[in-house]
Design a protein around this motif. Sequence first.
Motif, PDB file in Angstrom:
ATOM      1  N   GLY A   1     -76.334  67.418  26.341  1.00  0.00           N
ATOM      2  CA  GLY A   1     -76.889  68.515  27.132  1.00  0.00           C
ATOM      3  C   GLY A   1     -76.831  69.831  26.386  1.00  0.00           C
ATOM      4  O   GLY A   1     -77.803  70.601  26.358  1.00  0.00           O
ATOM      5  N   SER A   2     -75.717  70.094  25.757  1.00  0.00           N
ATOM      6  CA  SER A   2     -75.541  71.311  24.983  1.00  0.00           C
ATOM      7  C   SER A   2     -76.590  71.418  23.889  1.00  0.00           C
ATOM      8  O   SER A   2     -77.188  72.475  23.669  1.00  0.00           O
ATOM      9  CB  SER A   2     -74.136  71.318  24.379  1.00  0.00           C
ATOM     10  OG  SER A   2     -74.027  72.249  23.357  1.00  0.00           O
TER      11      SER A   2
ATOM     12  N   PHE B   1     -80.112  72.442  25.064  1.00  0.00           N
ATOM     13  CA  PHE B   1     -80.232  73.892  25.216  1.00  0.00           C
ATOM     14  C   PHE B   1     -80.275  74.588  23.852  1.00  0.00           C
ATOM     15  O   PHE B   1     -81.092  75.489  23.628  1.00  0.00           O
ATOM     16  CB  PHE B   1     -79.075  74.453  26.050  1.00  0.00           C
ATOM     17  CG  PHE B   1     -79.234  74.253  27.522  1.00  0.00           C
ATOM     18  CD1 PHE B   1     -80.177  74.977  28.237  1.00  0.00           C
ATOM     19  CD2 PHE B   1     -78.434  73.353  28.193  1.00  0.00           C
ATOM     20  CE1 PHE B   1     -80.325  74.798  29.609  1.00  0.00           C
ATOM     21  CE2 PHE B   1     -78.571  73.167  29.561  1.00  0.00           C
ATOM     22  CZ  PHE B   1     -79.519  73.889  30.274  1.00  0.00           C
TER      23      PHE B   1
ATOM     24  N   PHE C   1     -76.536  80.749  26.170  1.00  0.00           N
ATOM     25  CA  PHE C   1     -75.407  80.860  27.106  1.00  0.00           C
ATOM     26  C   PHE C   1     -75.129  79.516  27.761  1.00  0.00           C
ATOM     27  O   PHE C   1     -73.973  79.092  27.875  1.00  0.00           O
ATOM     28  CB  PHE C   1     -75.693  81.926  28.175  1.00  0.00           C
ATOM     29  CG  PHE C   1     -74.690  81.914  29.291  1.00  0.00           C
ATOM     30  CD1 PHE C   1     -73.436  82.467  29.122  1.00  0.00           C
ATOM     31  CD2 PHE C   1     -74.995  81.317  30.510  1.00  0.00           C
ATOM     32  CE1 PHE C   1     -72.506  82.443  30.146  1.00  0.00           C
ATOM     33  CE2 PHE C   1     -74.072  81.289  31.539  1.00  0.00           C
ATOM     34  CZ  PHE C   1     -72.822  81.854  31.361  1.00  0.00           C
ATOM     35  N   PHE C   2     -76.189  78.819  28.185  1.00  0.00           N
ATOM     36  CA  PHE C   2     -76.022  77.530  28.843  1.00  0.00           C
ATOM     37  C   PHE C   2     -75.548  76.463  27.851  1.00  0.00           C
ATOM     38  O   PHE C   2     -74.811  75.550  28.215  1.00  0.00           O
ATOM     39  CB  PHE C   2     -77.317  77.115  29.545  1.00  0.00           C
ATOM     40  CG  PHE C   2     -77.680  78.063  30.652  1.00  0.00           C
ATOM     41  CD1 PHE C   2     -77.008  78.011  31.860  1.00  0.00           C
ATOM     42  CD2 PHE C   2     -78.653  79.030  30.470  1.00  0.00           C
ATOM     43  CE1 PHE C   2     -77.310  78.903  32.885  1.00  0.00           C
ATOM     44  CE2 PHE C   2     -78.965  79.921  31.480  1.00  0.00           C
ATOM     45  CZ  PHE C   2     -78.294  79.855  32.689  1.00  0.00           C
ATOM     46  N   GLU C   3     -75.960  76.613  26.597  1.00  0.00           N
ATOM     47  CA  GLU C   3     -75.466  75.717  25.554  1.00  0.00           C
ATOM     48  C   GLU C   3     -73.947  75.841  25.442  1.00  0.00           C
ATOM     49  O   GLU C   3     -73.226  74.853  25.406  1.00  0.00           O
ATOM     50  CB  GLU C   3     -76.139  76.057  24.223  1.00  0.00           C
ATOM     51  CG  GLU C   3     -75.750  75.129  23.089  1.00  0.00           C
ATOM     52  CD  GLU C   3     -74.735  75.707  22.128  1.00  0.00           C
ATOM     53  OE1 GLU C   3     -74.016  74.916  21.495  1.00  0.00           O
ATOM     54  OE2 GLU C   3     -74.659  76.934  22.010  1.00  0.00           O
ATOM     55  N   TYR C   4     -73.449  77.063  25.438  1.00  0.00           N
ATOM     56  CA  TYR C   4     -72.004  77.293  25.347  1.00  0.00           C
ATOM     57  C   TYR C   4     -71.274  76.770  26.582  1.00  0.00           C
ATOM     58  O   TYR C   4     -70.143  76.295  26.486  1.00  0.00           O
ATOM     59  CB  TYR C   4     -71.707  78.782  25.147  1.00  0.00           C
ATOM     60  CG  TYR C   4     -71.728  79.180  23.703  1.00  0.00           C
ATOM     61  CD1 TYR C   4     -70.556  79.359  22.997  1.00  0.00           C
ATOM     62  CD2 TYR C   4     -72.937  79.363  23.035  1.00  0.00           C
ATOM     63  CE1 TYR C   4     -70.573  79.723  21.667  1.00  0.00           C
ATOM     64  CE2 TYR C   4     -72.966  79.722  21.705  1.00  0.00           C
ATOM     65  CZ  TYR C   4     -71.784  79.901  21.021  1.00  0.00           C
ATOM     66  OH  TYR C   4     -71.806  80.248  19.703  1.00  0.00           O
ATOM     67  N   CYS C   5     -71.915  76.882  27.745  1.00  0.00           N
ATOM     68  CA  CYS C   5     -71.298  76.398  28.989  1.00  0.00           C
ATOM     69  C   CYS C   5     -71.086  74.887  28.961  1.00  0.00           C
ATOM     70  O   CYS C   5     -70.258  74.371  29.719  1.00  0.00           O
ATOM     71  CB  CYS C   5     -72.157  76.783  30.195  1.00  0.00           C
ATOM     72  SG  CYS C   5     -72.096  78.540  30.590  1.00  0.00           S
ATOM     73  N   LEU C   6     -71.799  74.184  28.113  1.00  0.00           N
ATOM     74  CA  LEU C   6     -71.601  72.741  27.954  1.00  0.00           C
ATOM     75  C   LEU C   6     -70.796  72.410  26.699  1.00  0.00           C
ATOM     76  O   LEU C   6     -69.977  71.493  26.713  1.00  0.00           O
ATOM     77  CB  LEU C   6     -72.957  72.024  27.915  1.00  0.00           C
ATOM     78  CG  LEU C   6     -73.800  72.125  29.182  1.00  0.00           C
ATOM     79  CD1 LEU C   6     -75.172  71.511  28.965  1.00  0.00           C
ATOM     80  CD2 LEU C   6     -73.099  71.468  30.352  1.00  0.00           C
TER      81      LEU C   6
ATOM     82  N   ALA D   1     -83.129  76.992  22.318  1.00  0.00           N
ATOM     83  CA  ALA D   1     -82.772  78.376  21.992  1.00  0.00           C
ATOM     84  C   ALA D   1     -83.155  78.711  20.558  1.00  0.00           C
ATOM     85  O   ALA D   1     -83.677  79.796  20.275  1.00  0.00           O
ATOM     86  CB  ALA D   1     -81.278  78.607  22.218  1.00  0.00           C
TER      87      ALA D   1
ATOM     88  N   GLY E   1     -80.203  84.068  25.943  1.00  0.00           N
ATOM     89  CA  GLY E   1     -79.995  83.635  27.323  1.00  0.00           C
ATOM     90  C   GLY E   1     -79.899  82.121  27.444  1.00  0.00           C
ATOM     91  O   GLY E   1     -79.059  81.593  28.176  1.00  0.00           O
ATOM     92  N   ILE E   2     -80.737  81.405  26.700  1.00  0.00           N
ATOM     93  CA  ILE E   2     -80.683  79.933  26.705  1.00  0.00           C
ATOM     94  C   ILE E   2     -79.377  79.465  26.077  1.00  0.00           C
ATOM     95  O   ILE E   2     -78.745  78.519  26.552  1.00  0.00           O
ATOM     96  CB  ILE E   2     -81.901  79.347  25.960  1.00  0.00           C
ATOM     97  CG1 ILE E   2     -83.193  79.682  26.712  1.00  0.00           C
ATOM     98  CG2 ILE E   2     -81.761  77.835  25.804  1.00  0.00           C
ATOM     99  CD1 ILE E   2     -84.464  79.374  25.924  1.00  0.00           C
TER     100      ILE E   2
END
Length: 114
Positions: free
Chosen positions: A15-16, A19, A47-52, A23, A44-45
Amino acid sequence: MSASPYVLPILLLVGSNLFMTFAWYGHLKYKAAPLATVVLVSWGIAFFEYCLMVPANRLGHQVYSAAQLKGMQEIITLTVFAGFSISYLGEAIKWNHVAAFVLIVAAAFLLFLE
């Protein structure tokens, strides 16, 4: 039923990398967009990569070494990128890309030898 501590980090890494690939490379289809805009959208995209990615590494380090996590991440990155390159960017994967990928997989395999 929860995912195995061996499997969940891999799923999070996939998933990471989805994203991350969008990005870093998604803007290549929009060459007319201002650079500042694509940088901000990419950020911004990401950010979601880091969240995973961060949880993938935190959870994965319970059962894998940091080197093993990095090796898996590289294989996943190349796999996701190859699919993205073909399906989203319309670019072909050439024989030398495949050969390089095989060498990286071989390198990652060595990380798992005890």
